[in-house]
Design a protein around this motif. Structure first.
Motif, mmCIF file in Angstrom:
data_model
loop_
_atom_site.group_PDB
_atom_site.id
_atom_site.type_symbol
_atom_site.label_atom_id
_atom_site.label_comp_id
_atom_site.label_asym_id
_atom_site.label_seq_id
_atom_site.Cartn_x
_atom_site.Cartn_y
_atom_site.Cartn_z
ATOM 1 N N ASN A 407 0.824 -1.270 -0.489
ATOM 2 C CA ASN A 407 -0.158 0.063 0.001
ATOM 3 C C ASN A 407 1.199 1.414 0.238
ATOM 4 O OD1 ASN A 407 -2.423 -1.341 0.170
ATOM 5 N ND2 ASN A 407 -2.801 -1.206 2.394
ATOM 6 N N ALA A 408 1.514 1.374 0.785
ATOM 7 C CA ALA A 408 3.038 2.553 0.629
ATOM 8 C C ALA A 408 2.897 2.746 -0.472
ATOM 9 C CB ALA A 408 3.840 2.335 1.667
ATOM 10 N N LEU A 409 3.380 1.551 -1.256
ATOM 11 C CA LEU A 409 4.761 1.771 -2.744
ATOM 12 C C LEU A 409 3.336 1.997 -3.412
ATOM 13 C CD1 LEU A 409 6.912 1.429 -4.504
ATOM 14 C CD2 LEU A 409 6.359 -0.905 -4.626
ATOM 15 N N GLN A 410 2.034 1.577 -3.603
ATOM 16 C CA GLN A 410 1.367 2.598 -4.377
ATOM 17 C C GLN A 410 0.409 3.908 -4.424
ATOM 18 O OE1 GLN A 410 -1.464 -0.687 -6.173
ATOM 19 N NE2 GLN A 410 -1.177 -2.284 -4.659
ATOM 20 N N TYR A 411 -0.103 3.715 -2.895
ATOM 21 C CA TYR A 411 -0.562 5.114 -2.936
ATOM 22 C C TYR A 411 -0.239 5.901 -1.183
ATOM 23 C CZ TYR A 411 -4.070 1.957 -4.282
ATOM 24 O OH TYR A 411 -4.989 0.743 -4.887
ATOM 25 N N GLY A 412 1.032 5.695 -0.577
ATOM 26 C CA GLY A 412 1.321 6.504 0.381
ATOM 27 C C GLY A 412 2.634 6.532 0.131
ATOM 28 N N SER A 413 3.638 6.583 0.838
ATOM 29 C CA SER A 413 5.179 7.160 1.309
ATOM 30 C C SER A 413 6.097 7.086 0.381
ATOM 31 C CB SER A 413 5.902 7.018 2.709
ATOM 32 O OG SER A 413 6.203 5.967 2.689
ATOM 33 N N MET A 414 5.806 5.683 0.270
ATOM 34 C CA MET A 414 6.739 5.000 -0.694
ATOM 35 C C MET A 414 6.421 5.589 -2.192
ATOM 36 S SD MET A 414 9.544 3.614 1.143
ATOM 37 C CE MET A 414 9.631 1.800 0.255
ATOM 38 N N SER A 415 5.196 5.791 -2.563
ATOM 39 C CA SER A 415 4.805 6.077 -4.147
ATOM 40 C C SER A 415 5.594 7.849 -4.526
ATOM 41 C CB SER A 415 3.270 6.114 -3.719
ATOM 42 O OG SER A 415 3.345 7.033 -3.807
ATOM 43 N N VAL A 416 6.157 8.223 -3.982
ATOM 44 C CA VAL A 416 6.662 9.511 -4.426
ATOM 45 C C VAL A 416 8.244 9.588 -3.566
ATOM 46 C CG1 VAL A 416 4.902 10.874 -4.275
ATOM 47 C CG2 VAL A 416 6.112 11.225 -2.396
ATOM 48 N N ALA A 417 8.929 10.127 -4.409
ATOM 49 C CA ALA A 417 10.302 10.149 -3.836
ATOM 50 C C ALA A 417 10.693 10.901 -2.857
ATOM 51 C CB ALA A 417 11.564 11.121 -5.422
ATOM 52 N N SER A 418 9.714 11.733 -2.218
ATOM 53 C CA SER A 418 10.349 12.154 -1.250
ATOM 54 C C SER A 418 9.852 11.537 0.300
ATOM 55 C CB SER A 418 9.600 13.941 -0.721
ATOM 56 O OG SER A 418 8.440 13.586 -0.871
ATOM 57 N N GLY A 419 8.992 10.420 -0.072
ATOM 58 C CA GLY A 419 8.648 9.552 0.686
ATOM 59 C C GLY A 419 9.654 9.055 1.161
ATOM 60 N N LYS A 420 9.359 8.042 2.943
ATOM 61 C CA LYS A 420 10.304 8.008 3.950
ATOM 62 C C LYS A 420 9.267 6.576 4.783
ATOM 63 C CE LYS A 420 14.172 10.744 4.677
ATOM 64 N NZ LYS A 420 14.822 11.456 5.664
ATOM 65 N N VAL A 421 9.632 5.782 5.698
ATOM 66 C CA VAL A 421 8.989 4.774 6.687
ATOM 67 C C VAL A 421 10.257 4.343 7.552
ATOM 68 C CG1 VAL A 421 8.540 2.483 6.952
ATOM 69 C CG2 VAL A 421 7.833 3.321 4.680
ATOM 70 N N ASP A 422 9.652 4.503 8.856
ATOM 71 C CA ASP A 422 9.998 3.962 9.969
ATOM 72 C C ASP A 422 9.508 2.542 10.125
ATOM 73 O OD1 ASP A 422 12.586 5.877 9.855
ATOM 74 O OD2 ASP A 422 10.580 7.469 10.254
ATOM 75 N N LEU A 423 10.532 1.358 10.094
ATOM 76 C CA LEU A 423 10.123 0.283 10.846
ATOM 77 C C LEU A 423 10.563 -0.063 11.845
ATOM 78 C CD1 LEU A 423 8.508 -2.145 10.150
ATOM 79 C CD2 LEU A 423 9.553 -2.855 8.945
ATOM 80 N N GLU A 442 4.742 5.884 8.499
ATOM 81 C CA GLU A 442 5.117 6.352 6.409
ATOM 82 C C GLU A 442 4.966 8.200 7.358
ATOM 83 O OE1 GLU A 442 2.948 5.726 3.573
ATOM 84 O OE2 GLU A 442 2.873 2.784 5.078
ATOM 85 N N SER A 443 6.267 8.616 6.602
ATOM 86 C CA SER A 443 5.701 10.478 6.451
ATOM 87 C C SER A 443 6.660 10.391 4.922
ATOM 88 C CB SER A 443 6.929 11.022 7.370
ATOM 89 O OG SER A 443 8.207 10.457 7.283
ATOM 90 N N GLY A 444 6.073 12.798 4.729
ATOM 91 C CA GLY A 444 7.158 12.584 3.849
ATOM 92 C C GLY A 444 5.872 11.887 2.412
ATOM 93 N N GLY A 445 4.851 11.273 1.956
ATOM 94 C CA GLY A 445 4.178 11.119 1.084
ATOM 95 C C GLY A 445 2.855 12.223 1.239
ATOM 96 N N PRO A 446 2.346 11.725 -0.064
ATOM 97 C CA PRO A 446 1.495 12.100 -0.399
ATOM 98 C C PRO A 446 -0.028 12.609 1.083
ATOM 99 C CG PRO A 446 1.275 10.612 -2.131
ATOM 100 C CD PRO A 446 2.302 10.606 -1.096
#
Length: 495
Positions: A407-423, A442-446
């Motif tokens: 979901n992050a890759l399709q719609y969330g933070s991983m879908s834009v270059a500025s997005g990040k995920v802290d796991l 998630e942060s930095g995304g849409p």
């Protein structure tokens, strides 16, 4: 004596393995006697090979061999079993041009009796002189022939001694090899005399049965050492085997060990009395505990595998049903269902490799989530001490991580270059009541807005750990990015 062909004669000679060996005083004493009997300064024990004659004993002559072409002895063994005499070599057409006669040795007199071994004339006992002799008396020739017979007997005796030493050395090597093989295989060999009830054995046998270290045991002591649960079956099978055939094989536990020590025994009847009762039994015993434990682990693993397969089939069926229900197009179903099956398969591969024991959370995260990140510009931060997950936790968490990353890759933070995920993950609580708390931030995304309806992915995230008692899953659609927190009891200790 029956004539022996040249090939057989040479075979006997070479079989003695005596050519070019060191001087031997036993043969020298017989040469000295021959020289004394015949009143000659030179006496030899010669062995006639294919191209030369070699002297096993040489009295009065420095040479150790001569070529066969000038050999007196070659004529002697060809002439028969009686001694050959040359009273004056200069007057004998066969030898008057012989280098031994015309050269520095000036041999004039020769008398030689064949040395016979295994029916083959292999050489001679001969005497030589540098002056002519009258023809020896019959008595002297008989004495020379008798001494030649002693030479032949001495060759036979020494060969038998040598062969015995070789056989003894080979037996010692074989015994050592057997001992090494038994030791490497952890086998204890034994011989049981049923008339005395005494077992002669390796000390390993006493160790197997937890008895005092000894090479002599009583059969009743062995029977007493067997676990009572296996005594009746062992006695029964042993009697049946020995009355029905010569071979026995049995497995039983030994008292005094936890977990139990399993011993296997193979025996064979070597001797029976007139009534057919066993008198002497040989056999081996060995520790088969590891194999038994391995079999038990295999049975447990198969039971676990059967249980897991049933659960997996139920999970796959639920995934298929719910994915179809929430998919708008067949292509969307195939893509989503295939990806979820792959995530499930990854978790199962890990569990299979670890025989359905504890799985490292870090290894699971690396395999399930890392493929969604980019290697050249990683945007996912992973932190936390390594912990072990149970099989149910592994499968459930694998599906959750897959859905979150997908979901992050399709719609969330991983879908834009500025997005990040802290796991990250941590533990909380005290020993005996510890929990694993995993967070996905998630942060930095849409900008995120809560969905009007929850798709199957959200449902899967919330329900994947339903089988794990006391598990809790929070899944929030916060404006700055999706947040999830998974809490579950820790069943295994830390790595």
């Amino acid at each position: 004596m029956r004539a022996v062909c040249a090939e057989d004669r040479l075979a006997v000679l070479h079989g003695l393995d005596v050519l070019d060996t060191a001087a031997d005083p036993d043969f020298d004493r017989l040469s000295d006697l021959a020289a004394a009997v015949m009143r000659a300064p030179i006496a030899l024990v010669t062995l006639v090979d294919a191209g030369r004659q070699w002297f096993k004993s040489s009295v009065g002559l420095d040479e150790t061999d001569t070529v066969i072409d000038i050999s007196f002895c070659a004529h002697a063994i060809a002439a028969g079993d009686e001694p050959m005499v040359v009273t004056d070599a200069m007057a004998d057409a066969r030898f008057k041009a012989n280098p031994l006669v015309t050269g520095k040795h000036h041999i004039r007199f020769y008398a030689g009796a064949p040395v016979v071994v295994a029916g083959a004339r292999i050489g001679t006992l001969c005497v030589l002189d540098r002056r002519p002799h009258p023809f020896p008396s019959r008595a002297k020739l008989d004495q020379l022939k008798a001494l030649a017979g002693l030479v032949g007997s001495l060759f036979t005796l020494k060969d038998a001694t040598r062969s015995g030493a070789i056989a003894e050395a080979a037996l010692a090597r074989e015994e050592k090899r057997r001992a090494i093989a038994l030791d490497a295989a952890s086998l204890a060999s034994w011989a049981w005399d049923t008339r005395t009830d005494i077992i002669q054995c390796d000390t390993r046998l006493s160790e197997l049965f937890n008895l005092s270290r000894s090479n002599r045991l009583r059969a009743r002591d062995i029977l007493t050492a067997i676990d009572p649960r296996d005594v009746y079956q062992t006695e029964t099978r042993f009697r049946e085997a020995l009355t029905g055939s010569d071979d026995y094989f049995g497995e039983f536990r030994v008292k005094g060990f936890h977990p139990p020590r399993w011993v296997a025994t193979r025996g064979r009847v070597i001797e029976r009395d007139g009534d057919g009762k066993p008198m002497l039994i040989f056999g081996v015993s060995y520790d088969m505990t590891e194999r038994k434990l391995g079999d038990e682990r295999q049975r447990l693993l198969l039971r676990e595998l059967n249980h897991r397969v049933k659960n997996t089939l139920a999970t796959v069926q639920a995934l298929a049903t719910q994915t179809v229900r929430h998919a708008r197009q067949p292509s969307e179903f195939l893509r989503a269902f295939g990806a979820r099956l792959q995530a499930l398969g990854i978790a199962h591969n890990l569990l299979s490799d670890r025989e359905w024991r504890g799985i490292s959370i870090r290894e699971l995260v690396q395999i399930e989530v890392k493929p969604f990140d980019t290697a050249d510009q990683p945007r996912m931060t992973i932190s936390g001490d390594d912990l072990l997950l149970s099989p149910d936790q592994t499968v459930g968490l694998a599906l959750i991580l897959h859905e979150l990353a997908s979901n992050a890759l399709q719609y969330g933070s991983m879908s834009v270059a500025s997005g990040k995920v802290d796991l990250g993950w941590r533990t909380q609580g005290r020993k005996g009541d510890r929990r694993l708390v995993l967070t996905w931030r998630e942060s930095g995304g849409p900008e995120v807005a809560p969905p009007e309806r929850h798709g199957f992915g959200s449902i899967l995230i919330r329900r994947s750990l339903a089988k794990v008692i006391s598990s809790e899953v929070t899944h929030d659609f916060r404006r700055e990015g999706v947040f999830a927190e998974i809490s579950m009891p820790l069943e295994y200790q830390s790595k």
